[in-house]
Write an enzyme that holds these catalytic residues in place. Sequence first.
Site, mmCIF file in Angstrom:
data_model
loop_
_atom_site.group_PDB
_atom_site.id
_atom_site.type_symbol
_atom_site.label_atom_id
_atom_site.label_comp_id
_atom_site.label_asym_id
_atom_site.label_seq_id
_atom_site.Cartn_x
_atom_site.Cartn_y
_atom_site.Cartn_z
ATOM 1 N N GLY A 9 37.928 49.533 49.047
ATOM 2 C CA GLY A 9 37.403 48.539 48.103
ATOM 3 C C GLY A 9 36.021 48.069 48.548
ATOM 4 N N GLY A 12 33.290 46.354 46.080
ATOM 5 C CA GLY A 12 33.558 45.065 45.437
ATOM 6 C C GLY A 12 32.748 43.932 46.022
ATOM 7 N N TYR A 143 48.641 37.432 40.006
ATOM 8 C CA TYR A 143 47.793 37.601 41.198
ATOM 9 C C TYR A 143 48.350 36.752 42.351
ATOM 10 C CZ TYR A 143 43.458 37.085 43.979
ATOM 11 O OH TYR A 143 42.510 37.041 44.973
ATOM 12 N N LYS A 147 49.953 37.941 45.918
ATOM 13 C CA LYS A 147 49.392 37.525 47.210
ATOM 14 C C LYS A 147 50.458 36.819 48.063
ATOM 15 C CE LYS A 147 45.244 39.158 46.936
ATOM 16 N NZ LYS A 147 44.858 40.274 47.801
HETATM 17 C C1 AKB Z 1 39.955 34.496 41.785
HETATM 18 O O1 AKB Z 1 39.399 33.559 41.197
HETATM 19 O O2 AKB Z 1 40.847 35.195 41.282
HETATM 20 C C2 AKB Z 1 39.565 34.779 43.218
HETATM 21 C C3 AKB Z 1 40.428 34.058 44.187
HETATM 22 C C4 AKB Z 1 40.363 32.600 44.314
HETATM 23 O O3 AKB Z 1 41.185 34.683 44.881
HETATM 24 N N1 AKB Z 1 38.198 34.428 43.424
#
Ligand code: AKB
Length: 314
Positions: A9, A12, A143, A147
């Site tokens: 990655g 990025g 997301y 995580k």
């Molecule tokens: C997002 O906004 O998805 C990222 C993060 C805070 O992990 N920048």
Amino acid sequence: MTDTILIIGASGQIGSELTAKLREIHGADKVIASDIREGNSELVNAGPFEILDATDLKAIETIIDKYKVGTVYLMAAMLSATAEKAPMKAWELNMNSLFNILNLAKDKRIQKVFWPSSIAVFGPTTPADHTPQTTVMEPTTVYGISKQTGERWCEYYFSRYGVDVRSIRYPGLISYKTPPGGGTTDYAIEIYHEALEKGSYTSFLKAGSYLPMMFMDDAIQATIQLMEAPAENIKIRSSYNLGGISFDPEEIAASIKKYIPEFHIDYAPDFRQDIADTWPNSIEDKKAQEDWNWKHSFDLDKITQTMLENLKKK
Ligand code: AKB
């Protein structure tokens, strides 16, 4: 342990600056950049570069053997806003890539792993101000769920198999070298671009939306400091809270006005507001300070000055 590093990655937002810094420290030949797409020519020409899909285990193995890689920085991920549009794709990318790397480390094919977590691991039931390292975590975005799950697996691979995996919960990161990449905190990058191009910005987050933020130089410094710390100092194998600063769209606009007095902000919140509303306002990072001497250095005005100066040059 071999001293060759692989960044997955690397094209990025974090990967490109991390690759450049690690090449400065270790020499270009020791740092292999890889990504599913080619990045800017600077990155590709400055040292070894490979096209690599982070979910393709065979392809990762080939590159690890070819360069005798010892350390992997797995920076490939789908961020919060993009992930909400393709939840299963985000889950597959974010989780399968992590398992590929953790299993290679478990089998002693590599020795050390960095994997980025995020403030997205927190949720609406988390205390929002000065969020501590250990607290309620009920993320509501795909997301954030990926995580948080990833953090649990990192800790599991460390305690069950002795995998030397290290991680940071990044706040919103502000940088000028690459365009924003699908995050909820990206308004704080777009605003600088549009301040220079149009003199105004329509924010997709409303006034009063405080979020933890950090300038990229601080984030890169933290990442390298964590990875260079002796293993016995790393007491947290899920992921470290990393505080920086905290501001809302009104405060960043006020900071820009110090340099561009006619700058104007207005607000048109969209689906990203719902995501931001579940995340902390600010982060407490005592553990990172105690375990590996972390301290940030960029405040909001210094970020504004650096962003405007560098974007102007571009
Ligand atoms: C997002 O906004 O998805 C990222 C993060 C805070 O992990 N920048």
